[in-house]
Design a protein around this motif. Structure first.
Motif, short mmCIF file in Angstrom:
data_model
loop_
_atom_site.label_atom_id
_atom_site.label_comp_id
_atom_site.label_asym_id
_atom_site.label_seq_id
_atom_site.Cartn_x
_atom_site.Cartn_y
_atom_site.Cartn_z
N SER A 269 -2.22 -4.59 -3.13
CA SER A 269 -1.16 -3.84 -2.47
C SER A 269 -1.61 -2.40 -2.29
CB SER A 269 0.15 -3.90 -3.26
OG SER A 269 -0.04 -3.38 -4.55
N GLN A 270 -0.90 -1.66 -1.44
CA GLN A 270 -1.23 -0.26 -1.18
C GLN A 270 0.05 0.50 -0.89
OE1 GLN A 270 -3.71 -0.09 2.52
NE2 GLN A 270 -3.54 -2.30 2.40
N PHE A 271 0.12 1.72 -1.44
CA PHE A 271 1.34 2.51 -1.36
C PHE A 271 1.01 3.99 -1.26
CE2 PHE A 271 2.15 -1.07 -4.25
CZ PHE A 271 3.26 -1.65 -3.66
N GLU B 262 1.32 -3.15 -10.59
CA GLU B 262 1.02 -4.41 -9.90
C GLU B 262 0.40 -5.33 -10.94
OE1 GLU B 262 1.47 -6.92 -7.24
OE2 GLU B 262 1.58 -4.95 -6.28
N ASN C 63 -3.34 -0.50 7.88
CA ASN C 63 -3.59 -0.82 6.49
C ASN C 63 -5.08 -0.83 6.19
OD1 ASN C 63 -0.88 -1.21 5.80
ND2 ASN C 63 -0.94 -3.33 6.50
#
Length: 122
Positions: free
Chosen positions: A84-86, A96, A114
Motif C-alpha cells: 500500500s502507499q499513502f 500494514e 501510483n
C-alpha cells in the motif's frame, strides 16, 4: 520484478528507483534504517528533503509524531512487492500487517500516478 529482501545486501544499496503508473520514474538517494535506533528515528528531526528516501526494515507501522510536514509512505512485503502507499500528515500513525519494510520520504508519490514498482540500486 521485485527482488526479495532476503537476497539484498542492504549495505550496498545506495539509491532507489520509483516507477510510476504513467511509465515515468524518479531516483532517490536511499538511507537504510535497519538498526533499532535508526528505525526508531527514521525521518524524525530531519529537514524536508525530497532527494532522499528512507528504507525502514523490518517495519510494518510508522508514526509522524513531532514531524513538521507530511510524508509519503510505501509499505513493501518480504518479496519487495508494494502492499500500500499513502501520504501521511503530521501526528498520525499508519500500519500494514502484511508489510515487512517501509519506504518513506517527501515527494515519493505523484497525484493520479501510483508507484507500481520499487527498484533498489547499488
Amino acid at each position: 520484478m521485485p527482488v526479495s529482501f532476503n537476497s539484498l545486501n542492504l549495505n550496498l544499496i545506495k539509491k532507489v528507483k520509483l516507477i510510476y503508473s504513467d511509465s515515468t520514474y524518479s531516483i532517490k538517494t536511499l538511507i537504510v534504517c535497519n538498526t533499532f535506533f535508526s528505525r526508531l528515528k527514521g525521518m524524525l528531526f530531519s529537514k524536508e528533503n525530497h532527494k532522499n528516501a528512507y528504507l525502514i526494515i523490518p517495519c510494518n507501522s510508522i508514526h509522524t509524531f513531532f514531524m513538521g510536514y507530511s510524508i509519503d509512505v510505501v509499505f513493501l512485503n518480504k518479496s519487495g512487492d508494494i502492499v500500500s502507499q499513502f501520504n501521511v500528515d503530521p501526528f498520525k500513525t499508519k500500519s500494514e500487517k502484511e508489510a515487512f519494510a517501509v519506504l518513506e520520504g517527501t515527494r515519493l508519490l505523484k497525484s493520479n500516478n501510483n508507484i507500481v514498482q520499487v527498484v533498489f540500486l547499488c
